[in-house]
Design a protein around this motif. Structure first.
Motif, PDB file in Angstrom:
ATOM      1  N   PRO A  84       0.829  -1.210   0.000  1.00  0.00           N
ATOM      2  CA  PRO A  84       0.000   0.000   0.000  1.00  0.00           C
ATOM      3  C   PRO A  84       0.863   1.259   0.000  1.00  0.00           C
ATOM      4  CG  PRO A  84      -0.465  -1.452   1.890  1.00  0.00           C
ATOM      5  CD  PRO A  84       0.843  -1.860   1.312  1.00  0.00           C
ATOM      6  N   ARG A  85       0.201   2.406  -0.186  1.00  0.00           N
ATOM      7  CA  ARG A  85       0.931   3.665  -0.051  1.00  0.00           C
ATOM      8  C   ARG A  85       1.428   3.798   1.386  1.00  0.00           C
ATOM      9  NH1 ARG A  85      -2.939   7.388   1.965  1.00  0.00           N
ATOM     10  NH2 ARG A  85      -5.088   6.633   1.730  1.00  0.00           N
ATOM     11  N   PRO A  86       2.502   4.553   1.606  1.00  0.00           N
ATOM     12  CA  PRO A  86       3.190   4.538   2.900  1.00  0.00           C
ATOM     13  C   PRO A  86       2.308   4.792   4.124  1.00  0.00           C
ATOM     14  CG  PRO A  86       4.575   5.587   1.264  1.00  0.00           C
ATOM     15  CD  PRO A  86       3.262   5.324   0.595  1.00  0.00           C
ATOM     16  N   LYS A  87       1.445   5.804   4.087  1.00  0.00           N
ATOM     17  CA  LYS A  87       0.628   6.089   5.268  1.00  0.00           C
ATOM     18  C   LYS A  87      -0.315   4.933   5.572  1.00  0.00           C
ATOM     19  CE  LYS A  87       0.633  11.156   5.185  1.00  0.00           C
ATOM     20  NZ  LYS A  87      -0.194  12.381   5.101  1.00  0.00           N
ATOM     21  N   MET A  88      -0.884   4.355   4.523  1.00  0.00           N
ATOM     22  CA  MET A  88      -1.769   3.215   4.719  1.00  0.00           C
ATOM     23  C   MET A  88      -0.989   1.996   5.194  1.00  0.00           C
ATOM     24  SD  MET A  88      -4.446   1.452   2.046  1.00  0.00           S
ATOM     25  CE  MET A  88      -5.332   2.990   1.803  1.00  0.00           C
ATOM     26  N   LEU A  89       0.237   1.849   4.732  1.00  0.00           N
ATOM     27  CA  LEU A  89       1.075   0.731   5.154  1.00  0.00           C
ATOM     28  C   LEU A  89       1.305   0.782   6.656  1.00  0.00           C
ATOM     29  CD1 LEU A  89       2.927  -1.696   4.673  1.00  0.00           C
ATOM     30  CD2 LEU A  89       4.750  -0.075   4.088  1.00  0.00           C
ATOM     31  N   LYS A  90       1.616   1.957   7.186  1.00  0.00           N
ATOM     32  CA  LYS A  90       1.828   2.093   8.624  1.00  0.00           C
ATOM     33  C   LYS A  90       0.605   1.619   9.399  1.00  0.00           C
ATOM     34  CE  LYS A  90       5.013   6.052   8.767  1.00  0.00           C
ATOM     35  NZ  LYS A  90       5.180   7.431   9.288  1.00  0.00           N
ATOM     36  N   VAL A 101      -1.483 -11.452  13.314  1.00  0.00           N
ATOM     37  CA  VAL A 101      -0.826 -11.947  12.104  1.00  0.00           C
ATOM     38  C   VAL A 101       0.684 -11.975  12.332  1.00  0.00           C
ATOM     39  CG1 VAL A 101      -0.448 -11.567   9.637  1.00  0.00           C
ATOM     40  CG2 VAL A 101      -2.668 -11.020  10.654  1.00  0.00           C
ATOM     41  N   LYS A 102       1.326 -13.095  11.990  1.00  0.00           N
ATOM     42  CA  LYS A 102       2.763 -13.235  12.239  1.00  0.00           C
ATOM     43  C   LYS A 102       3.601 -13.394  10.975  1.00  0.00           C
ATOM     44  CE  LYS A 102       2.026 -12.932  16.590  1.00  0.00           C
ATOM     45  NZ  LYS A 102       2.299 -11.626  17.256  1.00  0.00           N
ATOM     46  N   GLN A 103       2.953 -13.643   9.849  1.00  0.00           N
ATOM     47  CA  GLN A 103       3.671 -13.757   8.584  1.00  0.00           C
ATOM     48  C   GLN A 103       3.046 -12.799   7.577  1.00  0.00           C
ATOM     49  OE1 GLN A 103       6.436 -15.441   7.754  1.00  0.00           O
ATOM     50  NE2 GLN A 103       6.646 -16.253   9.830  1.00  0.00           N
ATOM     51  N   ILE A 104       3.837 -11.819   7.136  1.00  0.00           N
ATOM     52  CA  ILE A 104       3.342 -10.783   6.224  1.00  0.00           C
ATOM     53  C   ILE A 104       4.277 -10.697   5.025  1.00  0.00           C
ATOM     54  CG2 ILE A 104       2.741  -8.345   5.972  1.00  0.00           C
ATOM     55  CD1 ILE A 104       2.567  -8.276   9.105  1.00  0.00           C
ATOM     56  N   TYR A 105       3.714 -10.855   3.834  1.00  0.00           N
ATOM     57  CA  TYR A 105       4.469 -10.693   2.597  1.00  0.00           C
ATOM     58  C   TYR A 105       3.950  -9.448   1.883  1.00  0.00           C
ATOM     59  CZ  TYR A 105       6.600 -15.315   2.972  1.00  0.00           C
ATOM     60  OH  TYR A 105       7.341 -16.400   3.397  1.00  0.00           O
ATOM     61  N   LEU A 106       4.817  -8.468   1.685  1.00  0.00           N
ATOM     62  CA  LEU A 106       4.471  -7.277   0.916  1.00  0.00           C
ATOM     63  C   LEU A 106       4.977  -7.492  -0.499  1.00  0.00           C
ATOM     64  CD1 LEU A 106       5.472  -4.548   3.539  1.00  0.00           C
ATOM     65  CD2 LEU A 106       3.178  -5.428   3.040  1.00  0.00           C
ATOM     66  N   ILE A 107       4.052  -7.492  -1.452  1.00  0.00           N
ATOM     67  CA  ILE A 107       4.415  -7.868  -2.817  1.00  0.00           C
ATOM     68  C   ILE A 107       4.115  -6.739  -3.798  1.00  0.00           C
ATOM     69  CG2 ILE A 107       3.917 -10.281  -2.267  1.00  0.00           C
ATOM     70  CD1 ILE A 107       1.415 -10.023  -4.094  1.00  0.00           C
ATOM     71  N   ASN A 108       4.684  -6.879  -4.974  1.00  0.00           N
ATOM     72  CA  ASN A 108       4.422  -5.926  -6.047  1.00  0.00           C
ATOM     73  C   ASN A 108       3.147  -6.322  -6.786  1.00  0.00           C
ATOM     74  OD1 ASN A 108       5.066  -3.580  -7.423  1.00  0.00           O
ATOM     75  ND2 ASN A 108       6.138  -4.666  -9.040  1.00  0.00           N
ATOM     76  N   SER A 109       2.579  -5.354  -7.476  1.00  0.00           N
ATOM     77  CA  SER A 109       1.388  -5.557  -8.295  1.00  0.00           C
ATOM     78  C   SER A 109       1.375  -4.460  -9.355  1.00  0.00           C
ATOM     79  CB  SER A 109       0.129  -5.480  -7.420  1.00  0.00           C
ATOM     80  OG  SER A 109      -1.042  -5.491  -8.205  1.00  0.00           O
ATOM     81  N   TYR A 110       0.638  -4.686 -10.416  1.00  0.00           N
ATOM     82  CA  TYR A 110       0.602  -3.724 -11.513  1.00  0.00           C
ATOM     83  C   TYR A 110       0.177  -2.335 -11.024  1.00  0.00           C
ATOM     84  CZ  TYR A 110      -0.645  -1.627 -16.005  1.00  0.00           C
ATOM     85  OH  TYR A 110      -0.753  -0.784 -17.087  1.00  0.00           O
ATOM     86  N   LYS A 111      -0.729  -2.282 -10.062  1.00  0.00           N
ATOM     87  CA  LYS A 111      -1.264  -1.005  -9.588  1.00  0.00           C
ATOM     88  C   LYS A 111      -0.497  -0.440  -8.395  1.00  0.00           C
ATOM     89  CE  LYS A 111      -5.958  -1.891 -11.262  1.00  0.00           C
ATOM     90  NZ  LYS A 111      -7.382  -2.067 -10.894  1.00  0.00           N
ATOM     91  N   VAL A 112       0.589  -1.078  -8.012  1.00  0.00           N
ATOM     92  CA  VAL A 112       1.438  -0.533  -6.951  1.00  0.00           C
ATOM     93  C   VAL A 112       2.398   0.484  -7.561  1.00  0.00           C
ATOM     94  CG1 VAL A 112       3.289  -1.058  -5.313  1.00  0.00           C
ATOM     95  CG2 VAL A 112       1.283  -2.555  -5.461  1.00  0.00           C
ATOM     96  N   LYS A 114       5.553   2.499  -8.279  1.00  0.00           N
ATOM     97  CA  LYS A 114       6.964   2.126  -8.092  1.00  0.00           C
ATOM     98  C   LYS A 114       7.623   2.904  -6.957  1.00  0.00           C
ATOM     99  CE  LYS A 114       7.804   0.658 -12.871  1.00  0.00           C
ATOM    100  NZ  LYS A 114       8.595   0.888 -14.109  1.00  0.00           N
ATOM    101  N   SER A 115       7.165   4.137  -6.722  1.00  0.00           N
ATOM    102  CA  SER A 115       7.782   4.962  -5.682  1.00  0.00           C
ATOM    103  C   SER A 115       7.568   4.395  -4.285  1.00  0.00           C
ATOM    104  CB  SER A 115       7.216   6.387  -5.744  1.00  0.00           C
ATOM    105  OG  SER A 115       5.828   6.400  -5.421  1.00  0.00           O
ATOM    106  N   TYR A 116       6.531   3.575  -4.121  1.00  0.00           N
ATOM    107  CA  TYR A 116       6.255   3.017  -2.798  1.00  0.00           C
ATOM    108  C   TYR A 116       7.419   2.162  -2.293  1.00  0.00           C
ATOM    109  CZ  TYR A 116       1.298   4.256  -3.601  1.00  0.00           C
ATOM    110  OH  TYR A 116       0.114   4.908  -3.846  1.00  0.00           O
ATOM    111  N   TRP A 117       8.134   1.526  -3.225  1.00  0.00           N
ATOM    112  CA  TRP A 117       9.219   0.633  -2.822  1.00  0.00           C
ATOM    113  C   TRP A 117      10.438   1.396  -2.293  1.00  0.00           C
ATOM    114  CZ3 TRP A 117       8.400  -4.223  -1.828  1.00  0.00           C
ATOM    115  CH2 TRP A 117       7.343  -4.885  -2.473  1.00  0.00           C
ATOM    116  N   SER A 118      10.498   2.689  -2.519  1.00  0.00           N
ATOM    117  CA  SER A 118      11.630   3.471  -2.026  1.00  0.00           C
ATOM    118  C   SER A 118      11.279   4.286  -0.788  1.00  0.00           C
ATOM    119  CB  SER A 118      12.138   4.413  -3.127  1.00  0.00           C
ATOM    120  OG  SER A 118      11.121   5.299  -3.557  1.00  0.00           O
ATOM    121  N   THR A 119      10.087   4.081  -0.234  1.00  0.00           N
ATOM    122  CA  THR A 119       9.690   4.848   0.941  1.00  0.00           C
ATOM    123  C   THR A 119      10.531   4.468   2.158  1.00  0.00           C
ATOM    124  OG1 THR A 119       7.893   5.309   2.498  1.00  0.00           O
ATOM    125  CG2 THR A 119       7.881   3.166   1.451  1.00  0.00           C
ATOM    126  N   PRO A 120      10.887   5.443   2.991  1.00  0.00           N
ATOM    127  CA  PRO A 120      11.606   5.140   4.237  1.00  0.00           C
ATOM    128  C   PRO A 120      10.801   4.245   5.181  1.00  0.00           C
ATOM    129  CG  PRO A 120      11.757   7.480   3.718  1.00  0.00           C
ATOM    130  CD  PRO A 120      10.764   6.893   2.757  1.00  0.00           C
TER     131      PRO A 120
END
Length: 237
Positions: A84-90, A101-112, A114-120
């Motif tokens: 998700p976008r950074p604020k929503m991810l938090k 939940v103890k296992q979380i996989y954050l994955i790419n998708s066509y609608k993600v 690209k800038s989200y992957w470089s967020t602090p």
């Protein structure tokens, strides 16, 4: 903060901790501690118990701790979430952590984007900060594992078959999907797409891997709302 999360670095003796960071300021503001007061504490990835106030100053609090209880049982769930976008991810990390939940996989998708992957926010210390807040809210100590997967197809083809083995594999999708199944306390793998959902190709790839498409009704929810609704539907309270 319904539990004061302790770290091994807090211990100055086998049963004594000193806290002088944001936790101290929270304790001071909301608990207004006094000498001999007992507070609920838990060691990260360890047991839960009580901390008795033995010293208090303007800079720190000292607790004598007894850890003798197990944390709440985790949900038998692996969550696969399009980044998700950074604020929503938090917010989402805090929420799913508080729900067990103890296992979380954050994955790419066509609608993600690209800038989200470089967020602090994706830096380890920032991710852990959200996880700690979720644990403190829930009174839990078991830190979730967060995995980053930037390539959709290799993840689905190479990793998913092993991840979903012996589990109920579901993808949240509002179209051409079955109604969400009844709550069961069984191993589950749940995939949730980005805002706007997975594209048809991605849904097909997930279905080819063994996922069944489900929906939770005619209303389209934001990811941060859809995830807790799904978890509350899929598992007994």
């Amino acid at each position: 903060m319904n539990l004061i999360l302790l770290f091994k670095s807090d211990f100055i003796a086998a049963d004594t901790v000193v806290i002088n960071d944001r936790r101290f300021h929270h304790i001071k503001q909301f608990y207004q501690p006094v000498q001999a007061q007992q507070l609920k504490v838990g060691l990260l990835d360890g047991e839960i118990g009580q901390g008795t106030v033995t010293q208090l100053s303007d800079q720190s609090i000292t607790l004598q701790v007894t850890l003798d209880k197990q944390p709440p049982a985790p949900l038998p769930l692996t969550l696969i979430l399009a980044l998700p976008r950074p604020k929503m991810l938090k917010r989402t990390l805090q929420t799913v952590t508080s729900m067990g939940v103890k296992q979380i996989y954050l994955i790419n998708s066509y609608k993600v984007d690209k800038s989200y992957w470089s967020t602090p926010v994706l830096q380890e210390h920032s991710v852990n900060e959200q996880l700690y807040l979720g644990l403190e809210q829930a009174g839990d100590t078991q830190l979730p594992e967060v995995h980053l997967r930037k390539r959709f197809k290799p993840f689905v083809e190479d990793e998913l078959p092993a991840l979903i083995k012996d589990s109920r594999a579901l993808v949240a999708h509002p179209y051409n999907a079955a109604i969400c199944p009844p709550a069961e306390d069984i191993n589950t793998t749940l995939a949730v797409g980005p805002e706007g959902g997975f594209i048809p190709y991605e849904v097909e790839k997930l279905q080819d891997a063994g996922f069944a498409a489900i929906h939770i009704g005619p209303r389209i929810l934001r990811v941060e709302n859809a995830v807790p609704v799904l978890l509350s539907r899929l598992f007994p309270v």
